[in-house]
Motif scaffolding. Structure first.
Motif, PDB file in Angstrom:
ATOM      1  N   THR A 188       7.228 -19.079 -21.682  1.00  0.00           N
ATOM      2  CA  THR A 188       6.894 -19.857 -20.493  1.00  0.00           C
ATOM      3  C   THR A 188       7.785 -21.081 -20.373  1.00  0.00           C
ATOM      4  O   THR A 188       8.291 -21.409 -19.286  1.00  0.00           O
ATOM      5  CB  THR A 188       5.418 -20.293 -20.534  1.00  0.00           C
ATOM      6  OG1 THR A 188       4.585 -19.131 -20.572  1.00  0.00           O
ATOM      7  CG2 THR A 188       5.053 -21.138 -19.323  1.00  0.00           C
TER       8      THR A 188
ATOM      9  N   ALA B  85       4.682 -21.737  -8.385  1.00  0.00           N
ATOM     10  CA  ALA B  85       3.408 -22.037  -9.031  1.00  0.00           C
ATOM     11  C   ALA B  85       2.669 -20.750  -9.371  1.00  0.00           C
ATOM     12  O   ALA B  85       2.060 -20.634 -10.442  1.00  0.00           O
ATOM     13  CB  ALA B  85       2.560 -22.921  -8.131  1.00  0.00           C
ATOM     14  N   GLU B  86       2.727 -19.768  -8.476  1.00  0.00           N
ATOM     15  CA  GLU B  86       2.042 -18.497  -8.754  1.00  0.00           C
ATOM     16  C   GLU B  86       2.723 -17.749  -9.896  1.00  0.00           C
ATOM     17  O   GLU B  86       2.057 -17.141 -10.740  1.00  0.00           O
ATOM     18  CB  GLU B  86       2.017 -17.620  -7.508  1.00  0.00           C
ATOM     19  CG  GLU B  86       1.237 -16.322  -7.721  1.00  0.00           C
ATOM     20  CD  GLU B  86       1.144 -15.461  -6.484  1.00  0.00           C
ATOM     21  OE1 GLU B  86       0.703 -14.303  -6.610  1.00  0.00           O
ATOM     22  OE2 GLU B  86       1.511 -15.931  -5.390  1.00  0.00           O
TER      23      GLU B  86
ATOM     24  N   ARG C 291      10.353 -22.021 -17.410  1.00  0.00           N
ATOM     25  CA  ARG C 291      10.164 -23.309 -16.739  1.00  0.00           C
ATOM     26  C   ARG C 291      11.457 -24.117 -16.767  1.00  0.00           C
ATOM     27  O   ARG C 291      11.809 -24.773 -15.779  1.00  0.00           O
ATOM     28  CB  ARG C 291       9.026 -24.092 -17.398  1.00  0.00           C
ATOM     29  CG  ARG C 291       8.627 -25.353 -16.621  1.00  0.00           C
ATOM     30  CD  ARG C 291       7.522 -26.097 -17.345  1.00  0.00           C
ATOM     31  NE  ARG C 291       6.303 -25.314 -17.446  1.00  0.00           N
ATOM     32  CZ  ARG C 291       5.404 -25.228 -16.474  1.00  0.00           C
ATOM     33  NH1 ARG C 291       5.586 -25.887 -15.341  1.00  0.00           N
ATOM     34  NH2 ARG C 291       4.311 -24.511 -16.648  1.00  0.00           N
TER      35      ARG C 291
ATOM     36  N   GLY D  70       1.770 -19.620 -13.066  1.00  0.00           N
ATOM     37  CA  GLY D  70       0.339 -19.668 -13.336  1.00  0.00           C
ATOM     38  C   GLY D  70      -0.325 -18.326 -13.488  1.00  0.00           C
ATOM     39  O   GLY D  70      -1.361 -18.218 -14.162  1.00  0.00           O
ATOM     40  N   THR D  71       0.244 -17.284 -12.879  1.00  0.00           N
ATOM     41  CA  THR D  71      -0.427 -15.982 -12.859  1.00  0.00           C
ATOM     42  C   THR D  71       0.456 -14.840 -13.349  1.00  0.00           C
ATOM     43  O   THR D  71       0.144 -14.158 -14.327  1.00  0.00           O
ATOM     44  CB  THR D  71      -0.923 -15.665 -11.437  1.00  0.00           C
ATOM     45  OG1 THR D  71      -1.771 -16.712 -10.973  1.00  0.00           O
ATOM     46  CG2 THR D  71      -1.708 -14.353 -11.418  1.00  0.00           C
TER      47      THR D  71
END
Length: 210
Positions: free
Chosen positions: A95, A189-190, A99, A193-194
């Motif tokens: 992640t 963001a999706e 990022r 986050g998902t």
């Protein structure tokens, strides 16, 4: 914040100012918007100064790439928390890697450009190792291997696959290649986050404690 323009530099200050100016251009405009002339203008020096001090555009951008790996190392080291299992660490590090790419697309593209980075620079390989060793060692732990391998053994394919997987995801992310499965007005963001957590858990599933 723009690089401060100065008329006179000591040798080391000039090199640092040109690296800072180049870093700023890459952050704003990516590799496509970079030029030695613009780096010199922002640093407040003559157009010939970058080539004089770094030899070529590759020499200067290699210094920017080395610094970029330093920043990537900080992203990855900050991602880990105490008492994580190997799969949890892989997911956290994965992640953080994605990022970093999303936060720094110009720098991420730069470190992938073998035509613009001198990989034989004495500081380049140590910078790569400093950034990626934690991820590689965690992958080795996950796959029950060691790194570096014994002299008569090849690197475990799972380690290579792990690095390739997260690098590929990061590259697809900055190229907006996941838009076909993201139905959000905030795709980044999706993704973070998902979609990304589910992808990473698919590759390195967190096991229920026994």
């Amino acid at each position: 914040m723009s690089v401060t323009i100065r008329e006179n530099y000591h040798h080391g200050e000039l090199r640092s100012a040109l690296i800072a100016a180049s870093d700023e251009i890459i952050r704003e405009s990516g590799v496509e918007g970079f030029s030695l002339r613009e780096a010199a203008r922002r640093a407040g020096v003559s157009p010939g100064a970058p080539k004089h001090h770094f030899g070529s555009i590759v020499g200067l951008l290699t210094e920017v790439a080395i610094a970029a790996y330093g920043q990537l190392a900080r992203y990855l080291s900050d991602a880990l928390v105490a008492n994580q299992t190997a799969e949890q660490k892989l997911q956290s590090l994965g992640t953080a890697y994605v990022r970093y790419a999303l936060d720094n697309p110009g720098h991420f593209r730069l470190i992938c450009r073998k035509d613009l980075v001198n990989r034989h620079h004495p500081d380049f390989e140590p910078a790569v190792y400093s950034a990626m060793t934690g991820f590689v060692l965690t992958a080795a732990e996950y796959y029950g291997s060691t790194f570096p391998p014994e002299t008569d053994q090849a690197v475990h394919p799972g380690i290579v696959a792990a690095v390739s997987t997260i690098h590929g995801i990061a590259h697809m992310a900055i190229e907006d290649k996941f838009s076909f499965v993201l139905g959000s007005d905030e795709p980044e963001a999706e993704l973070l986050g998902t979609l990304l957590p589910s992808m990473l858990n698919f590759h390195w599933p967190v096991r229920d404690p026994q």
